[in-house]
Design a protein around this motif. Structure first.
Motif, PDB file in Angstrom:
ATOM      1  N   UNK A 172      -2.524   5.023  -4.009  1.00  0.00           N
ATOM      2  CA  UNK A 172      -1.725   4.473  -2.914  1.00  0.00           C
ATOM      3  C   UNK A 172      -2.571   4.534  -1.644  1.00  0.00           C
ATOM      4  N   UNK A 173      -2.553   3.468  -0.880  1.00  0.00           N
ATOM      5  CA  UNK A 173      -3.243   3.463   0.404  1.00  0.00           C
ATOM      6  C   UNK A 173      -2.194   3.494   1.514  1.00  0.00           C
ATOM      7  N   UNK A 174      -2.322   4.488   2.395  1.00  0.00           N
ATOM      8  CA  UNK A 174      -1.394   4.590   3.510  1.00  0.00           C
ATOM      9  C   UNK A 174      -2.072   4.075   4.764  1.00  0.00           C
ATOM     10  N   UNK A 175      -1.372   3.284   5.532  1.00  0.00           N
ATOM     11  CA  UNK A 175      -1.950   2.749   6.768  1.00  0.00           C
ATOM     12  C   UNK A 175      -1.008   3.044   7.925  1.00  0.00           C
ATOM     13  N   UNK A 176      -1.501   3.842   8.888  1.00  0.00           N
ATOM     14  CA  UNK A 176      -0.665   4.275   9.997  1.00  0.00           C
ATOM     15  C   UNK A 176      -0.963   3.428  11.228  1.00  0.00           C
ATOM     16  N   UNK A 177      -0.186   2.402  11.473  1.00  0.00           N
ATOM     17  CA  UNK A 177      -0.384   1.468  12.584  1.00  0.00           C
ATOM     18  C   UNK A 177      -1.865   1.157  12.776  1.00  0.00           C
ATOM     19  N   UNK A 178      -2.538   0.659  11.738  1.00  0.00           N
ATOM     20  CA  UNK A 178      -3.994   0.540  11.833  1.00  0.00           C
ATOM     21  C   UNK A 178      -4.452  -0.555  12.790  1.00  0.00           C
ATOM     22  N   UNK A 180      -6.768  -8.536   1.047  1.00  0.00           N
ATOM     23  CA  UNK A 180      -7.378  -7.381   0.394  1.00  0.00           C
ATOM     24  C   UNK A 180      -6.393  -6.726  -0.573  1.00  0.00           C
ATOM     25  N   UNK A 181      -5.143  -6.650  -0.123  1.00  0.00           N
ATOM     26  CA  UNK A 181      -4.121  -6.063  -0.981  1.00  0.00           C
ATOM     27  C   UNK A 181      -3.980  -6.848  -2.275  1.00  0.00           C
ATOM     28  N   UNK A 182      -4.006  -8.162  -2.157  1.00  0.00           N
ATOM     29  CA  UNK A 182      -3.904  -9.004  -3.351  1.00  0.00           C
ATOM     30  C   UNK A 182      -5.085  -8.776  -4.275  1.00  0.00           C
ATOM     31  N   UNK A 183      -6.299  -8.699  -3.678  1.00  0.00           N
ATOM     32  CA  UNK A 183      -7.512  -8.608  -4.486  1.00  0.00           C
ATOM     33  C   UNK A 183      -7.655  -7.295  -5.231  1.00  0.00           C
ATOM     34  N   UNK A 184      -7.393  -6.175  -4.529  1.00  0.00           N
ATOM     35  CA  UNK A 184      -7.690  -4.889  -5.148  1.00  0.00           C
ATOM     36  C   UNK A 184      -6.489  -4.286  -5.857  1.00  0.00           C
ATOM     37  N   UNK A 185      -5.294  -4.810  -5.589  1.00  0.00           N
ATOM     38  CA  UNK A 185      -4.127  -4.392  -6.354  1.00  0.00           C
ATOM     39  C   UNK A 185      -3.678  -2.959  -6.156  1.00  0.00           C
ATOM     40  N   UNK A 186      -4.086  -2.336  -5.045  1.00  0.00           N
ATOM     41  CA  UNK A 186      -3.620  -0.977  -4.758  1.00  0.00           C
ATOM     42  C   UNK A 186      -2.275  -1.074  -4.038  1.00  0.00           C
TER      43      UNK A 186
END
Lengths: 498, 289
Positions: free
Chosen positions: A179-185, A204-210
């Motif tokens: 899981x990748x967490x992103x805090x107001x990046x 990127x989300x589509x490509x790497x599927x995380x």
């Protein structure tokens, strides 16, 4: 392709009854949430709504006061952050200033241990470090992914905000987290860069599927990028659904107000598929409400059509602003100022007719219409609650010192400009325009929230006094009040079953 | 054509106005440094030259000579004592660092409400005259029955120096650690580093400016100390500072004393230069030099 049962319930993260209390203040209040594998989920809410705290608990930096966090069906509530297969992109990037871009990205890889596939004598799997070549290959690949191929040797402090942002993302995804967490990046970037990065992140989300869990207070960002949005306020989840669902069918007035431009009005359900507001009956698509039940309803500005000759509501154009592809007009009709978006401009002062189709009206259950507090009868005709004493009538059957439930309808609470004129003092924390009146939320010095329906406009942060007329206070013994509430619940439950 | 001329004229006018304004405000900001500049000329720069003069002249004839430095190079006693001083200072500095770093870490990371009180507890002794503190520790040492013979005498002196100079190590470390971005250590743990790995890979490298400041502020005064070794030690623990002190106490020894002081000064200058090289390019807060 049909979704199999396993895929359908493949929740990578499950948050169960999680509550976090800091120094007596509830930051996250009994949140339940399930995130499916591979989804892009956004936690959306105003600052201080608990979204970042929730994210930090998923990352492991904060421990819930109560409740559990499950990762792939494993309880990870107390697992320290370095042992969780989760990585975070921090708000201000948090790149290590003493090492260059390449080493920043390789940081996690050097610590990573991978399975060799072999087992030792006791049958435990053997782990090994990644080789230098493996690390090099991964770092180069991720640098290419974020378009920073030639930046490996650079100092991180010399990079622009957007570049630092990319390095931070690269550093997190190179570890291949579950899981990748992103805090107001994207908060620190300028508008143009932010728009670009939004699209890049989504790609990127589509490509790497995380699985991505993204925190933001920007509703547009949330609507653009997410598969699902969690709208939060006051530490609680208000609504969880797809961007379209949240936009079209907000669960309550808060969500409607927070997501996009909207006209929020108060109405009465006349029957199934018929609602009355602004003195006019409208067809709608909602049913299942009680007859004459008071409801909130939301009408999006683009769902109102304007006609010069006929329509349901007659109004006058108050202002008109060109917004690029459409005009945004304020139209006063039946004491409510509608915000309307249309490609055809109407002159200020012109009389127009408004009509709203059934699919343009979204009905929401009113959350509450009565303030409820626990108090104590303090003398013959006064009751103490919320740090103040209030006079009331109908003292019959109540002894001094009795524990009671106090009810005051929203529209019976009076706010005063001067704190001294009120029985207790409070701060205005939220105001919501609901057609012909404002719904104001005030926070008393005794840590309780009052809701007030008033025709006056109050600003957030205003210091006010609260007064209540003796006639408007309903006092019942607490035991009796609980009994009534329990009865109501059972009838509601049985109604649901039907 | 005309337009452009006008523009320059206006710009000129603007610049002139600004200039006038600056002068009308009166003195330049650098003028505020003058009082201290005067003070340092009288008490630092001039005495330095006087010291230089004494170091390179003969005590009787007043002629230019290198003889004063010969005392240092002839025989072993003086250089041996300098070596002992350096070693004692090094040991003191290392002990101070090992004590102060964990404490600074703890102080900077706690959410304690009493943090202020805790910090004050360690800083407070700094406000009391060091001589008084040294006499105080002498009494404590005699209560503890630390003997005044053999190797134990060094323990006494080093304990005194550690106690005296500890706050100078703690302060820069505390300031650099508490100013450090918390999210950096979180990022490190997030990427899979255990708390111990994070300490060595992120916290320690980033606190180098503070470490260098602390080391300098403890090392340099301990090399040249003489009061502590005088009060707590005996003739065995004579430091380089004691020797200089001795020379200056005898009427004919000013020239040699000056020469020894000059050697110490060079040593200190070299140390500062090295420290500057280490911290070069590191912009984190907390460094003092």
């Amino acid at each position: 392709m049909a979704i199999t049962a396993r895929e359908k319930f493949d929740n990578i993260i499950e948050i169960k009854n999680v509550t976090k209390i800091f120094d007596g203040i509830t930051a996250v209040d009994n949140v339940n949430l399930a995130v499916r594998r591979g989804e892009f989920v956004t936690l959306l809410g105003p600052s201080g709504c608990g979204k970042t705290t929730l994210l930090r608990m998923i990352a492991g930096f904060a421990m819930p006061t109560s409740g559990t966090i499950m990762l792939e069906k494993q309880d990870v509530t107390t697992v320290p952050p370095h042992l969780r297969p989760i990585n975070t992109v921090f708000q201000k990037y948090a790149l290590f200033p003493h090492i260059n871009v390449y080493k920043n990205i390789a940081y996690g890889l050097k610590l990573k241990r991978v399975l060799t596939g072999e087992v030792d004598k006791k049958g435990n799997p053997i782990y090994r470090k990644l080789s230098k070549d493996e690390i090099d290959e991964k770092v180069k690949r991720v640098l290419k992914l974020v378009n920073l191929e030639s930046y490996g040797h650079r100092d991180v402090t010399g990079l622009s905000g957007g570049q630092q942002q990319r390095v931070a993302i690269a550093r997190a995804i190179v570890c291949e987290p579950k899981v990748l967490l992103l805090d107001e990046p994207l908060g620190a970037l300028d508008l143009k860069m932010r728009k670009e990065m939004q699209l890049e992140l989504a790609a990127m989300h589509k490509n790497i599927g995380i699985t991505f869990i993204y925190v933001t207070h920007d509703q547009e960002e949330a609507l653009t990028m997410s598969d699902k949005i969690v709208v939060m306020t006051d530490g609680a989840v208000q609504q969880y659904g797809t961007p379209k669902k949240i936009y079209d069918e907000p669960a309550n007035a808060f969500v409607a107000d927070f997501i996009g431009e909207s006209n929020i009005l108060s109405g009465v359900m006349k029957s199934d598929f018929l609602v009355e507001f602004c003195g006019t009956k409208f067809k709608c698509m909602d049913k299942g409400f009680g007859k004459d039940e008071r409801v909130d309803l939301v009408v999006r500005p683009e769902d109102i059509s304007i006609d010069g000759k006929k329509g349901a509501l007659k109004g006058e154009v108050v202002s008109s602003v060109f917004k690029g592809t459409y005009y945004e007009m304020e139209i006063l009709a039946e004491d409510y100022q509608f915000t309307v978006q249309n490609t055809v401009e109407r002159a200020v002062g012109e009389t127009v007719f408004l009509s709203i189709g059934p699919d343009g009206i979204h009905i929401m259950k009113k959350l509450k219409t009565v303030n409820e507090f626990d108090g104590v009868v303090s003398s013959e005709n006064t009751v103490a609650f919320c740090g103040g004493e209030f006079e009331f009538v109908n003292f019959d059957g109540l002894e001094k010192g009795a524990e009671v439930r106090v009810k005051i309808p929203f529209d019976k609470v009076e706010l005063t400009d001067d704190e001294k004129d009120g029985a207790i003092g409070a701060n205005v924390t939220q105001t919501l325009y609901k057609g012909s009146y404002y719904q104001v939320q005030v926070y008393t010095d005794d840590d309780t929230d009052f809701f007030v329906d008033t025709v006056d406009e109050w600003d957030m942060g205003d210091r006010v006094g609260i007064n209540i007329k003796p006639d408007d206070i309903t006092v019942t013994l607490r035991e009796r009040a609980d009994e009534i509430a329990a009865e109501e619940n059972t009838t509601e439950d049985s109604a649901d079953e039907r | 054509m005309n337009d452009s001329v006008n523009v320059t004229a206006v710009a000129d006018d603007g610049a002139r106005k600004k200039d006038v304004k600056r002068k009308m405000r009166g003195i330049k900001r650098s003028a505020f440094a003058f009082p201290y500049l005067a003070l340092s000329v009288i008490f630092v720069i001039v005495p330095l030259f006087i010291m230089l003069y004494y170091a390179f002249t003969d005590s009787v004839t007043g002629a230019f000579t290198f003889d004063n430095f010969k005392r240092f190079t002839d025989g072993w006693s003086a250089s041996l004592i300098l070596g002992k001083s350096l070693l004692a200072a090094l040991v003191t500095t290392v002990i101070c660092f090992l004590l102060a770093y964990p404490l600074a870490l703890a102080l900077s990371s706690t959410a304690l409400n009493k943090k202020f009180v805790l910090v004050m507890l360690f800083i407070l002794p700094m406000w009391i005259n060091s001589l008084l503190r040294t006499y105080a520790i002498k009494i404590v040492l005699s209560i503890l029955n630390v003997p005044e013979t053999g190797f134990a005498i060094w323990i006494r002196v080093i304990m005194g120096m550690v106690y005296d100079f500890f706050p100078f190590m703690l302060l820069p470390l505390y300031s650099v650690l508490s100013g450090m971005d918390r999210s950096l250590t979180e990022a490190s743990q997030d990427l899979g580093a255990s708390p111990v790995q994070t300490l060595f890979k992120v916290t320690l490298p980033l606190s180098v400016p503070g470490i260098v400041s602390g080391v300098l502020m403890v090392f340099m005064p301990t090399v040249s100390t003489f009061a502590i070794s005088d009060i707590l030690g005996n003739t065995d623990t004579y430091m380089f500072g004691n020797i200089i002190n001795q020379w200056f106490n005898s009427s004919s020894g000013w020239n040699i004393g000056s020469a020894y002081s000059f050697i110490l000064l060079i040593l200190i200058a070299v140390t500062v230069l090295i420290a500057n090289l280490i911290t070069k390019g590191k912009t984190e807060t907390g460094g003092i030099l």
